[in-house]
Design a protein around this motif. Structure first.
Motif, PDB file in Angstrom:
ATOM      1  N   ALA A  41       0.703  -1.171   0.098  1.00  0.00           N
ATOM      2  CA  ALA A  41       0.089   0.083  -0.058  1.00  0.00           C
ATOM      3  C   ALA A  41       0.945   1.256  -0.115  1.00  0.00           C
ATOM      4  CB  ALA A  41      -0.779  -0.119   1.218  1.00  0.00           C
ATOM      5  N   SER A  42       1.902   1.108   0.793  1.00  0.00           N
ATOM      6  CA  SER A  42       2.686   2.317   0.741  1.00  0.00           C
ATOM      7  C   SER A  42       3.588   2.597  -0.455  1.00  0.00           C
ATOM      8  CB  SER A  42       3.983   2.223   1.863  1.00  0.00           C
ATOM      9  OG  SER A  42       4.764   1.329   1.643  1.00  0.00           O
ATOM     10  N   GLY A  43       3.964   1.614  -1.326  1.00  0.00           N
ATOM     11  CA  GLY A  43       4.429   1.777  -2.577  1.00  0.00           C
ATOM     12  C   GLY A  43       3.500   2.175  -3.547  1.00  0.00           C
ATOM     13  N   LEU A  44       2.279   1.859  -3.585  1.00  0.00           N
ATOM     14  CA  LEU A  44       1.019   2.432  -4.480  1.00  0.00           C
ATOM     15  C   LEU A  44       0.935   3.843  -4.327  1.00  0.00           C
ATOM     16  CD1 LEU A  44      -1.308  -0.852  -4.088  1.00  0.00           C
ATOM     17  CD2 LEU A  44       0.557  -0.282  -6.381  1.00  0.00           C
ATOM     18  N   ASN A  45       0.737   4.188  -2.974  1.00  0.00           N
ATOM     19  CA  ASN A  45       0.858   5.653  -2.632  1.00  0.00           C
ATOM     20  C   ASN A  45       1.653   6.337  -3.049  1.00  0.00           C
ATOM     21  OD1 ASN A  45      -1.835   5.195  -1.477  1.00  0.00           O
ATOM     22  ND2 ASN A  45      -1.105   5.002   0.682  1.00  0.00           N
ATOM     23  N   GLY A  46       3.063   5.775  -2.922  1.00  0.00           N
ATOM     24  CA  GLY A  46       3.986   6.724  -3.539  1.00  0.00           C
ATOM     25  C   GLY A  46       3.811   7.103  -4.873  1.00  0.00           C
ATOM     26  N   ARG A  47       3.793   5.804  -5.533  1.00  0.00           N
ATOM     27  CA  ARG A  47       3.615   5.979  -6.888  1.00  0.00           C
ATOM     28  C   ARG A  47       2.572   6.980  -7.408  1.00  0.00           C
ATOM     29  NH1 ARG A  47      -0.304   3.958  -9.775  1.00  0.00           N
ATOM     30  NH2 ARG A  47      -0.706   2.207  -8.411  1.00  0.00           N
ATOM     31  N   LYS A  48       1.538   7.187  -6.695  1.00  0.00           N
ATOM     32  CA  LYS A  48       0.389   8.136  -6.881  1.00  0.00           C
ATOM     33  C   LYS A  48       0.655   9.542  -6.279  1.00  0.00           C
ATOM     34  CE  LYS A  48      -3.073   5.619  -5.263  1.00  0.00           C
ATOM     35  NZ  LYS A  48      -4.316   5.203  -4.808  1.00  0.00           N
ATOM     36  N   GLY A  49       1.717   9.504  -5.292  1.00  0.00           N
ATOM     37  CA  GLY A  49       2.004  10.750  -4.886  1.00  0.00           C
ATOM     38  C   GLY A  49       1.046  11.145  -3.738  1.00  0.00           C
ATOM     39  N   GLU A  50       0.215  10.362  -3.251  1.00  0.00           N
ATOM     40  CA  GLU A  50      -0.849  10.546  -2.047  1.00  0.00           C
ATOM     41  C   GLU A  50      -0.387  10.023  -0.926  1.00  0.00           C
ATOM     42  OE1 GLU A  50      -4.121   9.000  -3.811  1.00  0.00           O
ATOM     43  OE2 GLU A  50      -4.333  10.264  -5.283  1.00  0.00           O
ATOM     44  N   PRO A  51      -0.503  10.312   0.319  1.00  0.00           N
ATOM     45  CA  PRO A  51      -1.147  11.815   0.430  1.00  0.00           C
ATOM     46  C   PRO A  51      -0.074  12.787  -0.079  1.00  0.00           C
ATOM     47  CG  PRO A  51      -0.737  10.870   2.435  1.00  0.00           C
ATOM     48  CD  PRO A  51      -0.683  10.013   1.540  1.00  0.00           C
ATOM     49  N   PHE A  52      -0.478  14.211  -0.282  1.00  0.00           N
ATOM     50  CA  PHE A  52       0.140  15.186  -1.117  1.00  0.00           C
ATOM     51  C   PHE A  52       1.449  15.350  -0.333  1.00  0.00           C
ATOM     52  CE2 PHE A  52       1.676  19.392  -2.140  1.00  0.00           C
ATOM     53  CZ  PHE A  52       1.641  19.149  -3.640  1.00  0.00           C
TER      54      PHE A  52
END
Length: 69
Positions: A41-52
């Motif tokens: 999940a942290s890798g996926l959020n990092g790819r999306k740049g979320e949270p800002f």
């Protein structure tokens, strides 16, 4: 060597499999061959740049490190 490269934030289609130069280890380093990797999940959020606010650490407009695996 083959690597997954992410040059901008976004959906999974921003990831590209590319041939990159094999890194050369320095005197006090070792080169490790990766046989498997995971998606978290942290890798996926990092790819999306979320949270800002995470962009302040990994790159404001695009990721600073492009090579993932």
């Amino acid at each position: 060597m083959k690597a997954i490269v992410c040059t901008k934030y976004g959906a999974p289609d921003v990831l590209q499999l590319q041939e990159v130069e094999t890194p050369v280890p320095k005197d006090n380093e070792v080169l490790i061959k990766v046989h498997a990797a995971t998606a978290t999940a942290s890798g996926l959020n990092g790819r999306k740049g979320e949270p800002f606010f995470i962009r302040f650490f990994i790159g404001l407009t695009k990721p600073q490190k492009h090579t993932r695996v």
